[in-house]
Scaffold this motif. Structure first.
Motif, PDB file in Angstrom:
ATOM      1  N   ILE A 187      39.884  42.825  44.436  1.00  0.00           N
ATOM      2  CA  ILE A 187      39.984  43.955  43.499  1.00  0.00           C
ATOM      3  C   ILE A 187      41.414  44.101  42.990  1.00  0.00           C
ATOM      4  CG2 ILE A 187      39.816  46.490  43.341  1.00  0.00           C
ATOM      5  CD1 ILE A 187      37.307  46.303  45.083  1.00  0.00           C
ATOM      6  N   GLN A 188      42.380  43.949  43.896  1.00  0.00           N
ATOM      7  CA  GLN A 188      43.789  43.973  43.482  1.00  0.00           C
ATOM      8  C   GLN A 188      44.065  42.956  42.378  1.00  0.00           C
ATOM      9  OE1 GLN A 188      46.215  43.266  46.937  1.00  0.00           O
ATOM     10  NE2 GLN A 188      46.356  45.449  47.441  1.00  0.00           N
ATOM     11  N   ALA A 189      43.464  41.777  42.533  1.00  0.00           N
ATOM     12  CA  ALA A 189      43.760  40.678  41.608  1.00  0.00           C
ATOM     13  C   ALA A 189      43.335  40.995  40.181  1.00  0.00           C
ATOM     14  CB  ALA A 189      43.080  39.397  42.084  1.00  0.00           C
ATOM     15  N   LEU A 190      42.416  41.954  40.037  1.00  0.00           N
ATOM     16  CA  LEU A 190      41.913  42.279  38.691  1.00  0.00           C
ATOM     17  C   LEU A 190      42.528  43.567  38.131  1.00  0.00           C
ATOM     18  CD1 LEU A 190      38.117  41.392  39.030  1.00  0.00           C
ATOM     19  CD2 LEU A 190      39.925  40.066  37.936  1.00  0.00           C
ATOM     20  N   SER A 191      43.625  44.015  38.696  1.00  0.00           N
ATOM     21  CA  SER A 191      44.148  45.327  38.285  1.00  0.00           C
ATOM     22  C   SER A 191      44.468  45.379  36.790  1.00  0.00           C
ATOM     23  CB  SER A 191      45.367  45.711  39.117  1.00  0.00           C
ATOM     24  OG  SER A 191      46.368  44.733  38.973  1.00  0.00           O
ATOM     25  N   SER A 192      44.971  44.307  36.213  1.00  0.00           N
ATOM     26  CA  SER A 192      45.268  44.361  34.767  1.00  0.00           C
ATOM     27  C   SER A 192      43.976  44.342  33.954  1.00  0.00           C
ATOM     28  CB  SER A 192      46.191  43.216  34.360  1.00  0.00           C
ATOM     29  OG  SER A 192      45.539  41.988  34.522  1.00  0.00           O
ATOM     30  N   ALA A 250      37.124  42.021  29.183  1.00  0.00           N
ATOM     31  CA  ALA A 250      37.883  41.102  30.042  1.00  0.00           C
ATOM     32  C   ALA A 250      37.253  41.015  31.428  1.00  0.00           C
ATOM     33  CB  ALA A 250      39.337  41.564  30.146  1.00  0.00           C
ATOM     34  N   PHE A 251      36.725  42.133  31.899  1.00  0.00           N
ATOM     35  CA  PHE A 251      36.070  42.114  33.206  1.00  0.00           C
ATOM     36  C   PHE A 251      34.805  41.258  33.163  1.00  0.00           C
ATOM     37  CE2 PHE A 251      33.130  44.355  36.277  1.00  0.00           C
ATOM     38  CZ  PHE A 251      33.702  43.796  37.417  1.00  0.00           C
ATOM     39  N   TYR A 270      30.458  61.235  40.489  1.00  0.00           N
ATOM     40  CA  TYR A 270      31.881  60.920  40.408  1.00  0.00           C
ATOM     41  C   TYR A 270      32.114  59.560  39.758  1.00  0.00           C
ATOM     42  CZ  TYR A 270      32.144  64.600  43.915  1.00  0.00           C
ATOM     43  OH  TYR A 270      32.026  65.789  44.582  1.00  0.00           O
ATOM     44  N   ALA A 271      33.280  59.457  39.164  1.00  0.00           N
ATOM     45  CA  ALA A 271      33.768  58.157  38.710  1.00  0.00           C
ATOM     46  C   ALA A 271      34.904  57.722  39.618  1.00  0.00           C
ATOM     47  CB  ALA A 271      34.259  58.253  37.272  1.00  0.00           C
ATOM     48  N   LEU A 272      34.966  56.428  39.868  1.00  0.00           N
ATOM     49  CA  LEU A 272      36.098  55.848  40.585  1.00  0.00           C
ATOM     50  C   LEU A 272      36.854  54.976  39.587  1.00  0.00           C
ATOM     51  CD1 LEU A 272      37.657  55.122  43.223  1.00  0.00           C
ATOM     52  CD2 LEU A 272      35.968  53.303  43.586  1.00  0.00           C
ATOM     53  N   ASN A 273      38.067  55.380  39.270  1.00  0.00           N
ATOM     54  CA  ASN A 273      38.892  54.660  38.301  1.00  0.00           C
ATOM     55  C   ASN A 273      39.442  53.397  38.962  1.00  0.00           C
ATOM     56  OD1 ASN A 273      41.030  53.711  36.733  1.00  0.00           O
ATOM     57  ND2 ASN A 273      41.540  55.764  35.960  1.00  0.00           N
ATOM     58  N   LEU A 274      38.973  52.247  38.518  1.00  0.00           N
ATOM     59  CA  LEU A 274      39.367  51.008  39.186  1.00  0.00           C
ATOM     60  C   LEU A 274      40.784  50.583  38.833  1.00  0.00           C
ATOM     61  CD1 LEU A 274      36.058  48.920  38.978  1.00  0.00           C
ATOM     62  CD2 LEU A 274      36.940  50.249  40.902  1.00  0.00           C
ATOM     63  N   ALA A 275      41.287  51.049  37.706  1.00  0.00           N
ATOM     64  CA  ALA A 275      42.673  50.716  37.353  1.00  0.00           C
ATOM     65  C   ALA A 275      43.642  51.362  38.334  1.00  0.00           C
ATOM     66  CB  ALA A 275      42.983  51.166  35.932  1.00  0.00           C
ATOM     67  N   THR A 276      43.403  52.630  38.645  1.00  0.00           N
ATOM     68  CA  THR A 276      44.311  53.296  39.586  1.00  0.00           C
ATOM     69  C   THR A 276      43.991  52.878  41.028  1.00  0.00           C
ATOM     70  OG1 THR A 276      42.867  55.234  39.512  1.00  0.00           O
ATOM     71  CG2 THR A 276      44.802  55.287  38.121  1.00  0.00           C
ATOM     72  N   TYR A 277      42.710  52.763  41.342  1.00  0.00           N
ATOM     73  CA  TYR A 277      42.350  52.361  42.712  1.00  0.00           C
ATOM     74  C   TYR A 277      42.922  50.984  43.056  1.00  0.00           C
ATOM     75  CZ  TYR A 277      39.640  50.815  46.702  1.00  0.00           C
ATOM     76  OH  TYR A 277      39.289  50.309  47.922  1.00  0.00           O
ATOM     77  N   SER A 278      42.821  50.050  42.124  1.00  0.00           N
ATOM     78  CA  SER A 278      43.217  48.666  42.423  1.00  0.00           C
ATOM     79  C   SER A 278      44.718  48.540  42.671  1.00  0.00           C
ATOM     80  CB  SER A 278      42.793  47.732  41.288  1.00  0.00           C
ATOM     81  OG  SER A 278      43.450  48.082  40.082  1.00  0.00           O
ATOM     82  N   THR A 279      45.488  49.495  42.184  1.00  0.00           N
ATOM     83  CA  THR A 279      46.943  49.430  42.392  1.00  0.00           C
ATOM     84  C   THR A 279      47.413  50.464  43.426  1.00  0.00           C
ATOM     85  OG1 THR A 279      47.235  50.940  40.533  1.00  0.00           O
ATOM     86  CG2 THR A 279      47.417  48.595  40.051  1.00  0.00           C
ATOM     87  N   SER A 280      46.455  51.067  44.131  1.00  0.00           N
ATOM     88  CA  SER A 280      46.816  52.089  45.117  1.00  0.00           C
ATOM     89  C   SER A 280      47.209  51.434  46.444  1.00  0.00           C
ATOM     90  CB  SER A 280      45.629  53.033  45.340  1.00  0.00           C
ATOM     91  OG  SER A 280      44.626  52.364  46.083  1.00  0.00           O
ATOM     92  N   SER A 281      47.621  52.260  47.379  1.00  0.00           N
ATOM     93  CA  SER A 281      48.008  51.742  48.702  1.00  0.00           C
ATOM     94  C   SER A 281      46.872  51.916  49.711  1.00  0.00           C
ATOM     95  CB  SER A 281      49.268  52.467  49.170  1.00  0.00           C
ATOM     96  OG  SER A 281      49.031  53.864  49.165  1.00  0.00           O
TER      97      SER A 281
END
Lengths: 434, 434
Positions: B62-67, B76-77, B44-55
């Motif tokens: 992790i939230q801080a790096l959502s962009s 950038a990462f 599986y892949a875990l999409n960090l863009a969507t995960y980081s902005t999830s509830s």
């Protein structure tokens, strides 16, 4: 080519006549942190980002590119393609001409009336690296340079490798260390052999630091991977413009490292380019046949104009730390064996993809006489003969030496097409190792 | 290293155990035009863009790096620096572990309860090129490969050039043609000599198309021009992670063009890298001493861990157009003479600047026996011996052949740290010249 006079005043020997109109990236003393696209005319820059959004009856083709002109590199502009960038240059010539009337008369009148506002003296601008360079390739198509180096390294009769006349010999360079004229170059440290016949290297500062007089050419049109660019298309669409280029070279590091995979740390510490990019259009009137190698070329490298090179008078001046200057090289780009369109055609024949802003270097340009050699390596017989430069003894460059390239085409009567300068000063290396 | 089990189910031989957590760039079948940063766990892949902005009680780091996670490359990462990217990987391991309680228990509980939402099966993703690559350098530090090639080209007793053991020999490659695993590779055309002893080249399709089994390493931390990166800093901060790399090579083009400036069109038509980037942290438990050349190294290349290489089991499989597969190479990255930190230290010792995302290649990795050779050039004695691959005769690659690299570290008990595959199929060249 009719002589054309501009309402901007400049000396007849100005590199930036109306016949030129090179593009560059500037910032101004007022706004040092903002980079934008500009052209040069006489001793002035015209900021296209501000001009294109002004109320000076700006032609719509220029207005339409205002966001492109506000970019910090020429990549987006060059990516518009040759027909568009040629059109923009032609319109700017119409606006800047002193001829009585033309298609853009109202824009001309408005610009002329605002000239003290829109023309920025060179003394108030800083030139920056003109492109974001994805890949940089350095060729080796200065025939006499290759002959000179071959003779010094392998002896008479074995100057040229078997492939040399058949293809533009080249190698991949380091894009990250390409810098704009005026950037200091720190003397590199590297593995060198300190005595003839030594087999154990030491890590030390380069003792044989050299310049190489080259032309650079920025790519306009990108190709997809797997799709070659033919020499005709390379000539018509592939290339944006030309700069002077100094391929700084550490000869002692090079000698030790370069067999079998070519120069590496001997070159990747810095490469300088002049800031104003002279367009292929501006250079086209000065095309002359390149040197003819005594061999048939394969079809994909053949062309008429496509195989011609601009006849640029080139010279190199060295200024010592004492402030004394001496011209050490006079030569011409006639001494090239292949043109930039041929280099691009060869580079892509196997499918290698290009991005806008990729840089091709010509290789060192030397004539056949000592005073026309484009490197100290050649001028000093590989470092074996001391020469005098500005009253100081030299085999290679000393800390504080400034190397200044100049290049120009044309005649004063018709307006010169020049490159300005490409210069760099050798800085003492202050890093400590370990 | 304690065994750690994840609440994500995967087979013991999965390359993407909890001990790995590689980073990559994905798009999904639902959103094929959106690229973002992801990690792999099991299949599986875990999409960090969507995960980081999830509830899902996402940790603040992790939230801080959502962009940053919403970028289409890892640049950038990785530019956040090793301490930050290591922290993110460690937190993700905490979230994905099956251990009873930890610092991120609430995030773990939330992620686990939403697992069918956030875990994307590999079958629903596409991997893309992980970095925007500014410069790519290919080294040549596979000692046995260099020995094999030297013997084939220069004969016994002259295998290695004098500099070989003293520095990581390398050359600048072409960044624009580095592509992700799965991209087709069109057979290149180029200047070749068609008969032994011929002196006039022809332009033709490559007849000696080869793979080269390499590792690639992406640079994390940039240095300024003129500032070397010492081997210790290179080890601690300089590098982000490692991929499998296929340095496709056209041997006939190479033979004709490479003297004196190294390989050029023989290599720049394509280089493939695997899509998941295995971090330096994940590889650190598997470091072993590199091969020892019989010589003292200069100080700037010396180190303890800094000179060690990860012990990666590597293999190459070829699948013919008939669909039959055969493993042709089994070897290990122990066969390297220098580590990536040593390569970076050498590359920058003269001041060459790096940008985040620059790529270093190891050079071909071969063992000492035929079945461990990392190229067909070595396996066929330079093309002189026909071999049988999957029941078909080969000296070099045929159109339609697929070359598949695999690499993995570790033991199942502790969780494998692998790279997945790096593969590419040779495509018939359909371009016409002239």
């Amino acid at each position: 080519m009719a002589p054309r006079k501009s309402w901007v005043q400049y000396e007849p020997d100005s590199h930036f006549s109306l016949a030129n109109i090179p593009f560059g990236i500037i910032s101004t003393t007022d706004q040092p942190d903002t980079r934008s696209v500009a052209i040069a005319i006489g001793d002035y820059a015209l900021n296209l980002a501000t001009y294109s959004t002004s109320s000076l009856n700006v032609p719509s083709a220029i207005q339409a590119l205002s966001s492109t002109f506000a970019q910090p590199t020429l990549n987006a502009f060059a990516a518009q393609g040759r027909s568009k960038t040629s059109e923009i240059r032609r319109i700017l010539q119409e606006i800047l001409t002193d001829e009585p009337s033309n298609e853009h008369a109202s824009a001309k009148a408005a610009a002329r009336s605002a000239k003290s506002d829109i023309l920025i003296p060179f003394s108030s601008i800083t030139l920056h690296i003109p492109f974001s360079i994805g890949d940089y390739t350095d060729f080796y198509v200065g025939l006499h340079h290759a002959m000179n180096c071959g003779r010094l390294m392998r002896g008479p009769g074995q100057e040229l490798q078997p492939n040399y006349l058949h293809l533009p010999v080249g190698y991949h360079g380091r894009a990250s260390s390409v810098v704009v004229s005026g950037t200091g170059i720190s003397r590199p440290r590297g593995q060198i052999l300190t005595a003839p016949g030594a087999s154990e290297p030491v890590l030390d500062l380069c003792r044989k630091l050299d310049f190489e007089l080259e032309l650079g050419c920025f790519v306009a049109k990108a190709n997809e991977m797997g799709t070659p660019v033919g020499v005709k298309r390379a000539f018509e669409e592939g290339l944006f413009g030309v700069v002077l280029m100094n391929d700084w070279s550490a000869r002692d590091i090079q000698t030790w490292e370069m067999v079998p995979l070519g120069p590496f740390n001997a070159k990747n510490f810095g490469t300088s380019v002049s800031g104003w990019v002279v367009t292929m259009d501006a250079l086209e009137p000065f095309l002359v046949p390149a040197l003819q190698g005594d061999r048939p070329l394969l079809d994909y490298l053949q062309g008429d104009k496509e195989s011609m090179v601009p006849d640029i008078k080139l010279d190199v001046t060295i200024e010592t730390p004492a402030g004394t200057r001496q011209k050490v090289t006079n030569t011409t780009s006639r001494n090239l064996l292949f043109s930039f369109p041929q280099m691009l055609a060869h580079h892509t024949v196997g499918g290698c993809p290009f991005n806008t802003g990729d840089l091709l270097g010509s290789g060192t340009i030397s004539g056949t006489e000592r005073g026309s050699f484009g490197s100290l390596f050649e001028q000093t017989d590989g470092g074996k003969s001391m020469i005098t430069i500005a009253e100081e003894p030299r085999t290679f460059l000393a800390d504080g030496d400034t190397v200044i390239f100049s290049g120009v085409c044309g005649e004063e009567e018709y307006g010169m097409v020049g490159f300005g300068e490409c210069k760099g000063t050798i800085l003492e290396n202050k890093t400590r190792m370990g």
